[in-house]
Design an enzyme around this catalytic site. Structure first.
Site, PDB file in Angstrom:
ATOM      1  N   GLU A  10       0.801  -0.914   0.611  1.00 48.45           N
ATOM      2  CA  GLU A  10      -0.157   0.554   0.552  1.00 48.45           C
ATOM      3  C   GLU A  10       1.484   1.603  -0.087  1.00 48.45           C
ATOM      4  O   GLU A  10       1.744   1.545   1.230  1.00 48.45           O
ATOM      5  CB  GLU A  10      -0.707   0.002   1.108  1.00 48.45           C
ATOM      6  CG  GLU A  10      -1.785  -1.160   1.520  1.00 48.45           C
ATOM      7  CD  GLU A  10      -3.187  -0.351   2.217  1.00 48.45           C
ATOM      8  OE1 GLU A  10      -3.001   0.240   2.466  1.00 48.45           O
ATOM      9  OE2 GLU A  10      -3.897  -1.728   2.839  1.00 48.45           O
TER      10      GLU A  10
ATOM     11  N   HIS B  87      -5.231   0.731  -2.069  1.00 48.06           N
ATOM     12  CA  HIS B  87      -5.858  -0.568  -1.797  1.00 48.06           C
ATOM     13  C   HIS B  87      -4.698  -1.792  -3.358  1.00 48.06           C
ATOM     14  O   HIS B  87      -5.874  -1.543  -4.869  1.00 48.06           O
ATOM     15  CB  HIS B  87      -7.119  -0.911  -2.415  1.00 48.06           C
ATOM     16  CG  HIS B  87      -8.208  -0.183  -0.694  1.00 48.06           C
ATOM     17  ND1 HIS B  87      -8.922  -0.114  -0.615  1.00 48.06           N
ATOM     18  CD2 HIS B  87      -7.368   0.352   0.661  1.00 48.06           C
ATOM     19  CE1 HIS B  87      -9.493   1.139   0.714  1.00 48.06           C
ATOM     20  NE2 HIS B  87      -7.843   0.926   0.842  1.00 48.06           N
TER      21      HIS B  87
ATOM     22  N   ASP C 133     -10.174   0.546   7.222  1.00 47.71           N
ATOM     23  CA  ASP C 133     -10.153   2.042   6.764  1.00 47.71           C
ATOM     24  C   ASP C 133     -11.176   2.971   7.832  1.00 47.71           C
ATOM     25  O   ASP C 133     -11.252   3.478   8.439  1.00 47.71           O
ATOM     26  CB  ASP C 133     -10.109   2.404   5.598  1.00 47.71           C
ATOM     27  CG  ASP C 133      -9.635   2.021   5.050  1.00 47.71           C
ATOM     28  OD1 ASP C 133      -8.159   1.818   5.158  1.00 47.71           O
ATOM     29  OD2 ASP C 133      -9.475   2.302   3.140  1.00 47.71           O
TER      30      ASP C 133
END
Length: 127
Positions: free
Chosen positions: A24, A81, A92
């Protein structure tokens, strides 16, 4: 007024997500008012960067200090993502502060913007 993103900030978001894959990417959204002028890449210091993100605290502190000294405001945060969708994940939602900042989420070349409000994320649209 709608939150807007410069073309340079948008390009940085997509480039950083591509570069970081399969990890990420993450960073800060800087600007003034409702205009995101810069996407500032930061190190992802989470121990599992393939599934989670944590913005380097030193970068966050430096950005807030710069803002207090007259630099751009920290309007929000971004992350990617790598194997998901451009929307807030369960993680999140659990980690959100409800502080009103903007989150940009990048997935599969798409960027979506969200406001992290007290009642959860509110979609601001695609960038």
């Amino acid at each position: 007024m709608a939150t807007r993103l410069t073309s340079g900030a948008l390009a940085t978001l997509i480039e950083e997500a591509t570069r970081a894959h399969p990890r990420e990417a993450c960073g800060l959204l800087l600007g003034q008012g409702d205009m995101i002028e810069t996407a500032l890449p930061c190190a992802n210091v989470h121990p599992q960067p393939e599934r989670h993100f944590e913005i380097d605290p030193a970068a966050l502190i430096a950005a807030h200090r710069a803002a207090r000294a007259g630099g751009p405001e920290v309007l929000g945060y971004y992350h990617s993502h790598p194997n998901g969708r451009a929307e807030p994940s369960v993680t999140d939602r659990a980690m959100a502060a409800g502080d009103g900042r903007v989150w940009a989420i990048v997935a599969s070349g798409a960027v979506s913007l969200w406001r992290d409000g007290p009642a959860g994320f509110v979609p601001l649209g695609q960038a």
